[in-house]
Design a protein around this motif. Structure first.
Motif, mmCIF file in Angstrom:
data_model
loop_
_atom_site.group_PDB
_atom_site.id
_atom_site.type_symbol
_atom_site.label_atom_id
_atom_site.label_comp_id
_atom_site.label_asym_id
_atom_site.label_seq_id
_atom_site.Cartn_x
_atom_site.Cartn_y
_atom_site.Cartn_z
ATOM 1 N N ALA A 167 4.829 29.047 28.565
ATOM 2 C CA ALA A 167 5.196 30.400 28.986
ATOM 3 C C ALA A 167 5.100 30.554 30.502
ATOM 4 C CB ALA A 167 4.309 31.430 28.289
ATOM 5 N N SER A 184 7.854 28.466 32.335
ATOM 6 C CA SER A 184 9.167 29.107 32.227
ATOM 7 C C SER A 184 9.232 30.379 33.068
ATOM 8 C CB SER A 184 9.448 29.431 30.758
ATOM 9 O OG SER A 184 10.643 30.179 30.632
ATOM 10 N N ASP A 185 8.153 31.170 33.077
ATOM 11 C CA ASP A 185 8.148 32.415 33.843
ATOM 12 C C ASP A 185 8.222 32.146 35.345
ATOM 13 O OD1 ASP A 185 7.619 35.463 33.677
ATOM 14 O OD2 ASP A 185 6.145 34.767 35.148
ATOM 15 N N TRP A 192 10.577 39.529 31.545
ATOM 16 C CA TRP A 192 9.757 39.500 30.334
ATOM 17 C C TRP A 192 10.504 40.074 29.126
ATOM 18 C CZ3 TRP A 192 5.291 41.699 33.726
ATOM 19 C CH2 TRP A 192 4.757 40.664 34.497
ATOM 20 N N ASN A 224 12.199 37.229 27.781
ATOM 21 C CA ASN A 224 11.264 36.437 26.979
ATOM 22 C C ASN A 224 11.119 37.019 25.578
ATOM 23 O OD1 ASN A 224 10.818 34.704 29.094
ATOM 24 N ND2 ASN A 224 8.918 35.702 29.750
ATOM 25 N N GLY A 257 9.646 34.507 23.512
ATOM 26 C CA GLY A 257 8.690 34.083 24.527
ATOM 27 C C GLY A 257 8.760 32.608 24.845
ATOM 28 N N TRP A 311 4.011 39.680 25.702
ATOM 29 C CA TRP A 311 5.169 39.966 26.558
ATOM 30 C C TRP A 311 5.533 41.444 26.484
ATOM 31 C CZ3 TRP A 311 5.352 36.749 30.015
ATOM 32 C CH2 TRP A 311 5.449 35.373 29.846
#
Length: 871
Positions: free
Chosen positions: A459, A462-463, A507, A510, A515, A608
């Protein structure tokens, strides 16, 4: 105090009075030429024309009745008639007096009869009927009570000087006329002395220029270099940045975007050995069905089994529980449901109001923004004001207000809304500010560390990648000037709004993908290895059993005749049972991992969603704060707007044909003294905050106390308190400037009277001006050797009137004309001396009938001594 003063005098005296009024030596008054009283028509009051004299305005002629009515509510009226000792025709004055009694309230009129002797030996005059108090001017012209007499031969305006003092309009307006309340049954001999200090006009002009032009652009170090230090360019940038950071950190970061800290996954509860084994046994039926391809109903179990005793917490909406058995959850369906519900909630969060910052934020903003410039003590107590070398730093007003408007071209809405390039640059830096990982790394859940660590790492990675792509597309703006305090605050607000929107959008994306990349965990895949292992080993054991059945002798030979065919079957059966148990426990462990990964993915969707809702809330909150801040920026920047004024040349207050008893001093001072007086009277530390309080007090109608707090409650909407103040700011500024100029002038007059030197100007060209300090100059009216002459000096015969503001009801004060900065005059009266062989001529009052003292106001007498009441 509103006073109407009417003076009836000869034309030559009126002409001189007009010249004196232009110099500011005569208060607002109405003058009637005695020659125009040839016929007073009682039925035509508007036929009587008078000349109104006021400082700063040209003489205006108009009907007497109309001029009096224009004054509206009166506190007092004064009527002074000037006539020569040889004037025996009092009828015209008496007719005028009757008319004035009809025009004015009779209980507030003072009647003063001023008799000018034609010769030094003139001693009697016919008194006027009614309440007139008669004064005969002493035929002398002394500079002071203890000085030699200059005589009447100089042709000076001594009668005008005495008349102005008796009417209470010399140099301003006298609050009381105690000499006009004397007994009207006789006459008194009177003389007057005055000392006036010029400079009031110059002080007002300097004050006006200071308030309109200098004060809006200056700062504390310029006005008070002993207390404050002017910040250099580097220190100014440092001070402004520190102030903006301090403001941003107040009230839980109300003016800046701070996302939630890294959100940890919930920890799994610890299960005892017995609980673990019971759960394993409950799983056996499901495991067996999984081994023999009898699959449970995913939809039914997906809805039913969401919280088991092994999970310890709830994910998603409340559902029915099954504590008696375990099952296989269809996480694909659950994730689809969670994503759909989260998307709906995220969409609702976009339109939800995030509230407003606490009101204290704007109080801090107003006080810090003003204190940086004026060095005032009204700053928040916890604000670390910038200091160097033991003195507080102050910065110019331009370092606080928003910079010059310049159009910013950007496809990003928040950047395009910036008022100038400096704001846009600050906003971009704020939006690009590095942020921590949104999801905790799993260390907070050690008993599920592998699944949590995997999800958190994926997570966060990727964020971070998607955030880098977002900020890379924002572009750049080169600031054209150094950002001011308001530029930095506005930039942080816009940058915070932008970053909150980017975070929320990222988000939300996501949420739409659960997510993470990839599919939800499947029991088919999770249990595949165990199932295949079970069947491979089972088939191998079955083949081994067949082989044993076909070759029993070989078994005996191989085992050394210790295990026969039946024994081999028993061993194979035991191995099969052991394999089954191992595989069943293996499937149980796979089920635990499967459930752990599935619920963590659902938990991640919930995390998220919480971050999306929080980011949208903070974005809305910052948008509200930015809207309110714009109003505060405009108000604080326009609070003291520069307003250039045109100043006229200052004219001195010299009086034409002034007698020796009248002296005018012109102050002398240096430019440094003037700057010091201006700073002390109008630029004391905290002047900007005081101006805000006064203007807000005017707008609220409740006074300046608590006015800033009253403003901080404004939500920033159209028609609110700040918006109304901005619409009415011109009037509020004008009113504040006028009040401040008057207050400054009064304070500077006191400072000048106490500290300045002066030149005493005497209008007699034969005498040269002399230097004198202001104090001794004013004290010439009350010399310590007053007993050099035979004039009485008790409180019923001598009055000293000093300049003041008229606020003390128990004192006789002189409310000065704007042309003067200090003034004092003295009125002395005495009863005429009795001389043998001299008596009244005709019906007049003889010298021997005058009575000293007598009753106070309202007690009057006629020519024979009988009391006459005021009409």
């Amino acid at each position: 105090m509103i006073v109407a003063t009417v003076v009836i005098a000869p034309s030559d005296m009126v002409d001189t009075a007009i010249a004196w009024a232009r110099r500011g030596l005569i208060a607002d008054s109405l003058w009637l030429r005695a020659e125009n009283l040839s016929g007073v028509d009682y039925d035509s009051p508007n036929a009587i024309m008078v000349t109104r004299l006021r400082y700063g305005a040209e003489p205006h002629e108009g009907p007497l009745a109309l001029q009096l009515s224009g004054l509206e509510s009166l506190d007092e009226a004064r009527v002074a008639a000037v006539r020569s000792a040889g004037d025996t025709d009092a009828g015209r004055l008496e007719e005028l007096a009757d008319l004035l009694r009809e025009l004015l309230p009779h209980d507030i009129i003072h009647w003063i009869d001023v008799v000018v002797p034609e010769r030094r030996t003139d001693e009697t005059v016919t008194p006027l009927a009614g309440a007139w108090v008669q004064f005969r001017i002493d035929p002398s012209d002394r500079p002071a009570p203890d000085r030699s007499d200059a005589g009447w031969d100089l042709g000076l305006a001594a009668p005008l000087h005495v008349t102005l003092a008796l009417a209470g309009i010399l140099g301003g307006t006298t609050t009381k006329l105690p000499w006009a309340r004397l007994n009207a049954s006789g006459y008194r001999v009177v003389r007057a002395f005055s000392r006036l200090v010029d400079g009031g006009t110059g002080l007002r002009q300097a004050s006006r220029q200071f308030v309109h032009e200098f004060l809006p652009t200056t700062h504390g170090a310029v006005l008070h270099p002993h207390a404050f230090l002017a910040a250099t360019a580097a220190h100014q940038t440092e001070a402004v940045e520190a102030a903006s950071v301090w403001l941003a950190n107040q009230e839980n970061y109300a003016l800046v975007y701070v996302p939630l800290p890294p959100t940890p996954f919930a920890d799994s509860p610890r299960a005892g050995f017995g609980q673990h084994m019971r759960q394993c046994l409950r799983f056996v039926p499901v495991a067996l069905r999984s081994l023999f391809t009898t699959r449970p109903n995913p939809a039914r179990l997906g809805k039913r089994i969401m919280e088991g005793s092994d999970l310890g917490y709830h994910v998603g909406p409340e559902t029915a529980r099954s504590r008696r058995s375990a099952g296989i959850v269809d996480f694909g369906e659950l994730e689809a449901q969670a994503i759909a519900e989260s998307g709906r909630m995220a969409t609702e969060a976009r339109t939800r109001d995030g509230g407003r910052p606490p009101a204290r934020v704007w109080d801090h903003l107003a006080r810090v923004a003003t204190a940086l410039v004026d060095g005032g003590g009204g700053a928040p107590p916890k604000w670390p004001s910038p200091q160097r070398h033991g003195r507080r730093l102050t910065v110019p007003a331009r370092a606080v207000s928003l910079g010059t408007y310049t159009r910013v071209s950007s496809p990003v809405p928040e950047i395009g809304a910036a008022v100038n390039s400096a704001v846009a640059a600050v906003a971009l830096n704020e939006a690009r500010r590095p942020g921590g990982p949104p999801i905790a790394d799993g260390q907070s859940a050690p008993r599920a560390r592998s699944a949590v660590a995997l999800l958190a790492a994926q997570a966060n990675q990727s964020d971070a990648h998607r955030l880098a792509l977002q900020v890379a597309g924002l572009g750049s703006v080169a600031p054209r000037h150094q950002p001011t305090l308001f530029d930095r605050v506005e930039g942080r607000l816009l940058g915070g709004m932008l970053r909150a929107r980017l975070d929320a959008e990222r988000w939300e994306q996501n949420l739409r993908t659960g997510g993470l990349g990839g599919e939800a965990p499947s029991w088919k895949h999770a249990s595949a290895a165990a199932r295949w292992t079970f069947w491979v080993v089972t088939v191998a054991l079955a083949l081994t059993a067949v082989w044993v059945w076909r070759h029993p002798a070989v078994v005996l030979v191989v085992t050394g005749f210790t295990i026969d065919q039946n024994g081999a079957y028993a061993i194979l059966a035991a191995l099969f049972v052991l394999l089954t148990l191992v595989v069943l426990y293996w499937l149980f462990r796979c089920w635990l991992s499967f459930m752990e990964m599935g619920r963590r993915r659902l938990e991640l969707i919930s995390l998220w969603l919480s971050r999306v809702v929080d980011a949208r809330r903070r974005q809305s909150r910052l948008a509200n704060a930015e809207r309110i801040a714009r109003g505060w920026f405009a108000l604080l920047a326009g609070l003291l707007a520069e307003d250039p004024v045109v100043l006229e040349p200052t004219v001195g207050a010299e009086a034409e044909q002034a007698p020796m008893a009248m002296r005018i001093g012109r102050p002398r001072f240096t430019d440094d003294q003037m700057r010091q007086w201006l700073a002390q009277s109008g630029g004391a530390a905290g002047w900007r905050l005081a101006a805000l309080q006064e203007m807000a007090g005017q707008a609220s109608g409740a006074g300046s106390f608590g006015a800033v707090e009253w403003l901080t409650e404004d939500p920033g909407l159209s028609g609110g308190r700040i918006d109304s103040m901005l619409r009415d700011l011109g009037r509020l500024q004008s009113q504040w400037r006028a009040t401040t100029v008057e207050r400054m002038s009064a304070g500077m007059m006191s400072l000048m009277a106490a500290n300045a030197g002066s030149i005493s100007v005497v209008r007699n060209p034969a005498l040269a001006p002399r230097d004198a300090a202001v104090g001794p100059f004013l004290d010439e009216l009350t010399p310590p050797d007053d007993d050099r002459d035979d004039w009485p000096d008790d409180e019923r015969h001598s009055w000293v009137v000093r300049s003041g503001d008229g606020s003390d009801p128990d004192r006789i004060q002189l409310v000065l004309s704007p042309a003067l900065c200090a003034g004092r005059f003295r009125v002395q009266v005495k009863d005429p001396p009795a001389r043998s062989g001299l008596g009244p001529a005709g019906p007049g009052l003889g010298l021997g009938t005058a009575r000293p003292g007598g009753p106070e106001a309202g007690d009057t007498g006629d020519a024979s001594g009988r009391p006459i009441g005021i009409r």
